[in-house]
Scaffold this active site. Sequence first.
Site, PDB file in Angstrom:
ATOM      1  N   HIS A   1     -31.069 -56.314 -22.407  1.00  0.00           N
ATOM      2  CA  HIS A   1     -30.294 -55.791 -21.291  1.00  0.00           C
ATOM      3  C   HIS A   1     -30.025 -54.298 -21.467  1.00  0.00           C
ATOM      4  CE1 HIS A   1     -26.304 -55.391 -19.047  1.00  0.00           C
ATOM      5  NE2 HIS A   1     -27.155 -55.805 -18.109  1.00  0.00           N
TER       6      HIS A   1
ATOM      7  N   GLU B   1     -34.881 -55.095 -19.662  1.00  0.00           N
ATOM      8  CA  GLU B   1     -34.241 -55.031 -18.353  1.00  0.00           C
ATOM      9  C   GLU B   1     -33.737 -53.624 -18.117  1.00  0.00           C
ATOM     10  OE1 GLU B   1     -30.682 -55.008 -15.672  1.00  0.00           O
ATOM     11  OE2 GLU B   1     -30.827 -54.470 -17.800  1.00  0.00           O
TER      12      GLU B   1
ATOM     13  N   ASP C   1     -31.898 -50.913 -14.849  1.00  0.00           N
ATOM     14  CA  ASP C   1     -31.435 -50.630 -13.493  1.00  0.00           C
ATOM     15  C   ASP C   1     -32.070 -49.323 -13.059  1.00  0.00           C
ATOM     16  OD1 ASP C   1     -29.209 -52.728 -13.490  1.00  0.00           O
ATOM     17  OD2 ASP C   1     -28.654 -51.492 -15.212  1.00  0.00           O
TER      18      ASP C   1
ATOM     19  N   HIS D   1     -27.363 -47.160 -14.654  1.00  0.00           N
ATOM     20  CA  HIS D   1     -26.646 -48.248 -13.996  1.00  0.00           C
ATOM     21  C   HIS D   1     -25.651 -47.747 -12.961  1.00  0.00           C
ATOM     22  CE1 HIS D   1     -23.379 -51.214 -13.517  1.00  0.00           C
ATOM     23  NE2 HIS D   1     -24.344 -52.101 -13.590  1.00  0.00           N
TER      24      HIS D   1
ATOM     25  N   GLU E   1     -34.013 -53.870 -11.922  1.00  0.00           N
ATOM     26  CA  GLU E   1     -32.996 -54.135 -10.907  1.00  0.00           C
ATOM     27  C   GLU E   1     -32.784 -52.910 -10.026  1.00  0.00           C
ATOM     28  OE1 GLU E   1     -28.225 -55.033 -10.324  1.00  0.00           O
ATOM     29  OE2 GLU E   1     -29.123 -55.369 -12.305  1.00  0.00           O
TER      30      GLU E   1
END
Length: 261
Positions: A4, A31, A33, A46, A119
């Site tokens: 993450h 992962e 953003d 993020h 994301e």
Amino acid sequence: MVAHRGASHELAEHTLGAYLEALDAGADGLECDVRLTADGHLVCVHDRDLRRTASTKGLVSTMDLAELSELDFAAWKNPWAELDDEAPDEDEALRGVLTLRKLLETVADYDRRVEVAIETKHPTRYGGLVEKRLVDMLRDFGWDRAGAPVRVMSFSFTALQRVERLAPEVRLVQLLDKPNYWPMLKRVVGRDWVIGPGIKMIRDHPRVADSIGRSGRDIHVWTVNKEKDLQRCLDLGVKAVISDRPRLMLDLLDDRFGGNQ
């Protein structure tokens, strides 16, 4: 095991250093953003503003990549590091803003297959342009087709619909953090979409978790950092676990199964 924002428990999130640490730990996936800069670059950040991770009041969407490149995105994680005379010098490239292109290049050049879960953050002043730029970049890598090591995630159902129209073969993950959204979402999300509930929802709303488990869809859960929560995911038949602590989670899985999962 998906890292993450990289190995973000140990190192500053979304920095190249955090992602390299996660790869060294054996993470199966990374992962991130993504947000769009004022001059059209996708960067791995993020928050919409930079107060937490770069100690400035600026907004990602109003700054050029060159401006962001002047900032230190790692100092906040260990603010006393400069007082440690014995600390080794760190490569500045591991501490600065990370573009999505650089992250994908790192994955493409790695010596094993690594998945990337991307994301898109909403709301944003650029709306659907984020997904358009993202799909364009995936095409550059040849990763807009079935079997590519990428998937696109969002809490925004509309954003995922955009990606589906632009690149129908890219795998999609509908993120979910509110249990009352599930009855509606399960009727409208694509048949092959993955469901991505947060671990807090899984923990606090077991009936909803069971309903998601019975849906027949693949489940990817975020952000799992404790052994008890890992066990909940295993009991639910989760396909991917997203963690700030990939090395710890992999060690726990190794203890249970004798190999990385």
